[in-house]
Design a protein around this motif. Structure first.
Motif, mmCIF file in Angstrom:
data_model
loop_
_atom_site.group_PDB
_atom_site.id
_atom_site.type_symbol
_atom_site.label_atom_id
_atom_site.label_comp_id
_atom_site.label_asym_id
_atom_site.label_seq_id
_atom_site.Cartn_x
_atom_site.Cartn_y
_atom_site.Cartn_z
ATOM 1 N N LYS B 394 -9.857 -18.025 -11.307
ATOM 2 C CA LYS B 394 -10.867 -17.220 -11.986
ATOM 3 C C LYS B 394 -11.774 -18.044 -12.882
ATOM 4 O O LYS B 394 -12.891 -17.645 -13.204
ATOM 5 N N SER B 395 -11.291 -19.211 -13.313
ATOM 6 C CA SER B 395 -12.102 -20.010 -14.225
ATOM 7 C C SER B 395 -13.098 -20.886 -13.463
ATOM 8 O O SER B 395 -13.984 -21.486 -14.048
ATOM 9 N N ALA B 396 -12.925 -20.961 -12.122
ATOM 10 C CA ALA B 396 -13.813 -21.824 -11.344
ATOM 11 C C ALA B 396 -15.208 -21.211 -11.279
ATOM 12 O O ALA B 396 -15.345 -19.998 -11.111
ATOM 13 N N PRO B 397 -16.224 -22.056 -11.404
ATOM 14 C CA PRO B 397 -17.604 -21.528 -11.377
ATOM 15 C C PRO B 397 -17.956 -20.861 -10.055
ATOM 16 O O PRO B 397 -18.868 -20.044 -10.013
ATOM 17 N N ILE B 398 -17.248 -21.226 -8.978
ATOM 18 C CA ILE B 398 -17.592 -20.603 -7.694
ATOM 19 C C ILE B 398 -16.700 -19.417 -7.412
ATOM 20 O O ILE B 398 -16.720 -18.870 -6.300
#
Lengths: 108, 457
Positions: B394-398
């Motif tokens: 969930k923290s990934a920008p994509i």
């Protein structure tokens, strides 16, 4: 149309154009997103006409210089836009040789 | 040419523009559609010259058209297909700049008596300038002159909001109390805002921003058409504004990113994703021979081409490999992510250039169910579009972007230049998966070696 206010007429054109704009590009496959964006980009290069109109009416040196710059930029947008879109689409043309004839599946 | 004929001429040009957009929406008619658009532009220009409007500086005007057309045509002819997205961004920017300039001149010549016209003038100056400077920044990002990562200015959010408020306030003030210095100040503010607007956008979102700025330019052209009382400009500009907005939404949907998050703080703040802790973890790397054997004895192979393939100009070698595998009886498909390359549809253009048959290109929804029954997936120069972090982290920008499910295949081979993360700048977990093999090197060299090795297998 008698007595239709000129501004209202322009507004009508504006509103109808919005609907046409939405309508013509709905259901475009992602394959064509890039050429479509590029083609639409070329179309707004028609701003060139605006540059010609204001420069044609200008007399001050400042106005004329800015106007010529606008024409230059508009022409780059218009001509470059259509040419680069054509280059992209050139590659979508069906090959002269019958491509699907080549069997690319299993050898079963 | 009297007024009526001029208007009819503009109407013809407008219809041609509509047909152009319509044609561009289908692969069979796209090229003709574009040519119709060009014809519309020629007709519009000729009609303007014949319309009998005052043309004071005719020689200079024609010279400027000639020079601009030459620059546009030559750069469009010369650009490499991989660099095409930034050229489109640049063309869009100069169009916006032209619209802004036109309104400035109109203001200097006519001034502002009519509030409605003045509002349209101010709108064009602001939106055209934002489009101009914003497009220049996207150009610099795509050209990798500047970093493709989101640029976070300290307190940038507040500065941006401040500039936005100042721009809107200045615009209203200018409409109420027209003053030339204020127009110049507004122009500068709008240019600054355009830069601030695009700086925090991450590399993967840049295409969406280009499309949005394209719509902006369209609207500013429409507004300048209102100022000048030119119907063709209104119609053409509005068409582009509307279709560009829709296209922007479609692109955002293809990437699974709500448009608001792209624009307002997309990728903002904490980006590096995964903390970069994984860089020292072991990976399994192999030789071209290993890869050739894996591919040669597979029964089903899916090729996943990415931007790295195009940069290495390896499309033709990849096709050669695919043809060889097909001759050996291997089932080969190309999996095309909607945003593979730098813009939606970019990869299709690049592969078509290498004469890859159209019907071998499978879109994401079509190919995704097939990965689980695939022996080997060969990923060439792609990264973000196969990164499972989009599903899990969930923290990934994509996070939320639909990806190609290559991790479901039996084996995955990555051709990569280095362990450097992709355009979005995020670690890819698949690289460390035991079923993954990496073949380091330039994509073209690696593929050439694999092809040579396959001949011996």
């Amino acid at each position: 149309m008698e007595g239709m206010d000129a501004n209202v007429a322009l507004l009508a054109i504006f509103v109808l154009s919005i609907f046409v704009g939405f309508e013509v590009v709905s259901k475009v496959s992602t394959v064509l997103h890039t050429p479509l964006m590029s083609g639409a980009n070329a179309i707004h290069g028609i701003v060139l006409l605006g540059g010609i109109i204001v420069t044609g009416a200008a007399d001050g040196a400042l106005e004329i210089s800015l106007g010529l710059l606008a024409i230059l930029l508009g022409a780059i947008n218009l001509v470059g836009g259509f040419v680069v879109t054509d280059r992209m689409l050139e590659m979508f043309k069906p090959k002269t040789k019958p491509a699907p004839a080549r069997e690319s599946g299993s050898d079963a | 040419m009297n007024g009526t004929w001029t208007q009819i001429g503009y109407l013809v040009a407008s219809v041609l523009f509509i047909l152009a957009l319509k044609g561009l929406s289908s692969p069979r008619t796209a090229r003709n559609g574009n040519l119709l658009g060009a014809l519309g532009a020629v007709i519009g220009t000729v009609v303007l010259f014949l319309s009998g409007i005052p043309l004071n500086n005719l020689a200079l005007i024609i010279a400027a058209i000639a020079v601009g057309s030459a620059i546009g045509a030559v750069s469009a002819r010369r650009v490499k297909m991989t660099q095409m997205p930034q050229l489109v961004a640049l063309f869009n920017g100069v169009g916006g700049g032209a619209a802004a300039l036109i309104s400035v001149i109109e203001y200097l010549e006519v001034g502002g008596e009519d509030t409605l016209a003045l509002t349209a003038t101010v709108f064009t100056v602001v939106v055209g300038s934002v489009s101009f400077s914003g497009s220049i920044v996207t150009f610099l990002k795509l050209q990798e002159v500047m970093t493709t990562r989101p640029v976070i200015v300290p307190a940038g959010k507040y500065v941006t909001i401040l500039v936005a408020v100042a721009t809107i306030g200045g615009a209203i003030w200018l409409v109420v109390a027209p003053q030339t210095w204020l127009l110049v100040a507004l122009l500068v503010l709008a240019l600054v805002f355009g830069v601030l607007f695009v700086l925090p956008v991450g590399g993967a979102d840049v295409p969406i921003v280009i499309s949005l700025l394209n719509a902006f330019t369209g609207l500013s052209v429409a507004a300048s058409g209102y100022v000048l009382g030119n119907v063709l400009l209104i119609i053409a500009g509005t068409l582009v504004g509307a279709s560009g907005t829709l296209l922007t939404r479609e692109m955002a949907k293809a990437m699974g990113r709500p448009i608001t998050s792209t624009l307002f703080g997309a990728f903002s703040g904490t980006t590096a994703g995964g903390g970069g802790s994984g860089s020292d973890r072991p990976v399994r790397s192999g030789s071209a021979n290993d890869v050739a054997i894996m591919l040669g004895f597979a029964s089903k192979v899916i090729l996943v081409p990415g931007y790295g393939l195009a940069v290495a100009q390896a499309q033709n070698v990849l096709r050669e490999l695919a043809d060889m595998l097909a001759e050996r009886g291997v089932e080969v498909d190309y999996a095309i992510h909607p945003v593979a390359g730098r813009m939606p549809g970019h990869m299709n253009v690049l592969l078509a250039e290498a004469s890859v048959p159209y019907e071998q290109l499978k879109e994401m929804d079509e190919i995704n169910p097939e990965f689980s029954s695939t022996d080997v997936v060969l990923v060439v120069g792609a990264n973000d579009v196969v990164n499972p972090a989009a599903r899990t982290d969930k923290s990934a920008p994509i996070y939320g972007m639909p990806i190609l499910n290559v991790d479901q295949a039996q084996q995955v081979v990555f051709l990569k230049r280095s362990m450097r993360p992709g355009f979005a700048g995020i670690e890819n977990e698949i690289l460390y998966d035991p079923k993954t093999m990496l073949l380091f090197g330039d994509a073209k060299d690696s593929l050439t070696k694999v092809v040579a090795a396959l001949k011996a297998v």
